[in-house]
Design an enzyme around this catalytic site. Structure first.
Site, mmCIF file in Angstrom:
data_model
loop_
_atom_site.group_PDB
_atom_site.id
_atom_site.type_symbol
_atom_site.label_atom_id
_atom_site.label_comp_id
_atom_site.label_asym_id
_atom_site.label_seq_id
_atom_site.Cartn_x
_atom_site.Cartn_y
_atom_site.Cartn_z
ATOM 1 N N GLY A 237 0.771 -1.242 0.000
ATOM 2 C CA GLY A 237 0.000 0.000 0.000
ATOM 3 C C GLY A 237 0.795 1.280 0.000
ATOM 4 C CE1 TYR A 318 -8.741 1.942 -9.398
ATOM 5 C CE2 TYR A 318 -6.763 2.080 -10.745
ATOM 6 C CZ TYR A 318 -7.702 1.330 -10.077
ATOM 7 O OH TYR A 318 -7.588 -0.034 -10.077
ATOM 8 C CB CYS A 343 -15.616 3.161 -29.401
ATOM 9 S SG CYS A 343 -14.789 2.852 -30.947
HETATM 10 N N1 LLP Z 1 -1.568 -7.022 -0.807
HETATM 11 C C1 LLP Z 1 -2.879 -7.120 -1.096
HETATM 12 C C2 LLP Z 1 -3.699 -8.090 -0.375
HETATM 13 C C3 LLP Z 1 -3.435 -6.282 -2.085
HETATM 14 O O1 LLP Z 1 -4.736 -6.365 -2.359
HETATM 15 C C4 LLP Z 1 -2.613 -5.357 -2.765
HETATM 16 C C5 LLP Z 1 -3.151 -4.486 -3.806
HETATM 17 C C6 LLP Z 1 -1.239 -5.311 -2.440
HETATM 18 C C7 LLP Z 1 -0.759 -6.152 -1.440
HETATM 19 C C8 LLP Z 1 -0.262 -4.378 -3.103
HETATM 20 O O2 LLP Z 1 -0.584 -3.050 -2.871
HETATM 21 P P1 LLP Z 1 0.412 -1.877 -3.386
HETATM 22 O O3 LLP Z 1 1.684 -1.957 -2.590
HETATM 23 O O4 LLP Z 1 0.639 -2.087 -4.827
HETATM 24 O O5 LLP Z 1 -0.352 -0.630 -3.112
HETATM 25 N N2 LLP Z 1 -5.151 -1.150 -9.562
HETATM 26 C C9 LLP Z 1 -4.966 -0.152 -8.538
HETATM 27 C C10 LLP Z 1 -4.319 -0.711 -7.302
HETATM 28 C C11 LLP Z 1 -5.074 -1.889 -6.733
HETATM 29 C C12 LLP Z 1 -4.380 -2.511 -5.556
HETATM 30 C C13 LLP Z 1 -5.031 -3.780 -5.179
HETATM 31 N N3 LLP Z 1 -4.399 -4.479 -4.127
HETATM 32 C C14 LLP Z 1 -4.179 1.024 -9.124
HETATM 33 O O6 LLP Z 1 -3.815 0.978 -10.286
HETATM 34 O O7 LLP Z 1 -3.953 2.013 -8.430
#
Ligand code: LLP
Length: 391
Positions: A237, A318, A343
């Protein structure tokens, strides 16, 4: 990102992007593996003692995965597809943490047969299901409970996961039921961890801090009941800055995040795990696309390119803003909307964006697209998927 002799150079080692377009046929995602390695090393040293599991969903490119495996990462996966990709890319079953809210019977069976290190459980029925399947297979499943602390963080609502009305994790009030389920399946389930993931693109940590404190207390209580409990997975996150490349600011945020984590969890004397995705790979990727048309209307100038929401959906989904730079530096500026071929009116990268004047045939780099770019791409309108190149 820097222009040298009018040409855009990418990453800390200033790699020339123009040469990649010599035989251009369709959009290309370019990943800088040295950059990914250095991001991993930076995070690993800030979070010294924490085992990092790369969230494969951010970028499942096999070379990217191999690079992270070699650097010392494990893999955080959310489907059998991601398990297979991780294994094909060199990760071992004991390097893999399996998360996700919708694991099917088939997926759980395969994960248990493969001996996946840890399954992060997202609901009571899932825990029951894993217990039953493990029993039938004569196995003991190592599970972590993903708890939902009901805490909000400042991010886009579509990528917040730690609130009670999100589908993720389990409410703390469910713990007595989880505990009796674990005991009922004592021969096939072993509680090894507690896990947390509050959401993505987090740049401010007050909610995170609150959640850690809540779950630390639950961990201490649970450990009295289940002495096998030995891991705390504090999720992924950590966000990146998209407005401009500001690696210093990101280092400060990383250190703040690491300080909070270690400050709260340090005295638990347990194994710490994290599942970063975006932070490791976002800046290390660009999407190269070619200008097809400059279309002027009475109110707008549209720069129409051959890539769009089908290849990078983040702006449409987003309202994310990825900066765009032409590969060839230009002097005069225009204000334009950079849009794709799809489209849909939501098919845009940037609106009312000030950019150097470009012409048909010129190449553009869509920056910071190494995370959740190709992995979320589709073939909508039957446009082909982009290519991927690692440098
Ligand atoms: N662990 C779990 C259980 C998760 O659901 C996620 C991301 C992560 C780790 C990794 O999170 P990060 O470090 O990448 O923030 N498609 C969206 C982001 C969706 C994230 C979903 N889960 C975007 O493009 O911003």
């Amino acid at each position: 990102m820097e222009y040298i002799n009018n040409e855009l150079h990418f990453g800390p080692d200033k790699k020339n992007l123009m040469s990649l377009c010599a035989n251009y046929i369709r959009p290309i995602y370019v990943y800088d593996l040295d950059f990914i390695r250095s991001r991993f090393n930076q995070m690993a040293s800030a979070l010294d003692g924490v085992r990092l599991y790369f969230a494969v969903k951010a970028n499942p490119n096999p070379q990217v995965l191999q690079c992270l495996k070699m650097a010392g990462a494990g893999a955080d996966v959310v489907s059998l597809g991601e398990i297979k990709r991780a294994l094909e890319s060199g990760f071992l079953p004991e390097d893999i943490v399996y998360s996700g809210v919708g694991k099917t019977r088939h997926e759980i069976t395969e994960a248990l047969k493969l001996g996946i290190f840890q399954i992060n459980v997202e609901s009571l029925p899932e825990l029951e299901r894993i217990g039953e399947i493990a029993k039938a297979l004569g196995k003991k499943a190592c599970v972590a409970l993903r708890l939902n602390p009901d805490v909000s963080i400042q991010t886009h609502p579509y990528i917040a996961t730690g609130l009670r009305d999100n589908k993720f994790g389990m409410e703390l009030s469910l713990l007595p039921d989880l505990s009796s389920c674990l005991k009922r399946h004592g021969d096939s389930l072993e509680l090894v961890g507690v896990s947390l993931h509050l959401g993505s693109q987090m740049l401010e940590f007050s909610g995170y801090q609150e959640a850690l404190i809540k779950l630390k207390n639950e961990f201490i209580k649970l450990k009295k009941e289940f002495p096998t409990l030995k891991r705390f997975d504090f999720g992924g996150g950590l966000g990146v800055v998209y407005e401009k490349l500001d690696l210093e600011l990101e280092s400060r945020l990383l250190n703040e995040y690491a300080g909070i984590t270690k400050g709260i969890l340090g005295d638990l004397n347990c194994e710490l795990q994290s599942e970063p995705g975006r932070w490791l790979v976002a800046h290390a990727g660009v999407l190269l696309t070619q200008v097809q048309y400059i279309k002027k209307t009475s109110v707008k100038t549209f720069v129409i390119v051959d890539s769009g929401m089908n290849h990078l959906i983040r702006p449409s989904l987003y309202e994310a803003e990825h900066r765009i730079l032409p590969l060839q530096e230009g002097q005069n500026k225009i204000t334009c909307d950079v849009v794709g071929p799809i489209c849909e009116s939501s098919d845009f990268f940037l609106k009312d964006y000030q950019m150097a004047v470009v012409r048909e045939g010129d190449f553009l780099a869509v920056l910071d697209s190494g995370a959740y770019g190709y992995s979320m791409a589709s073939t909508y309108n039957l446009q082909e998927l982009p290519l991927e190149v690692c440098i």
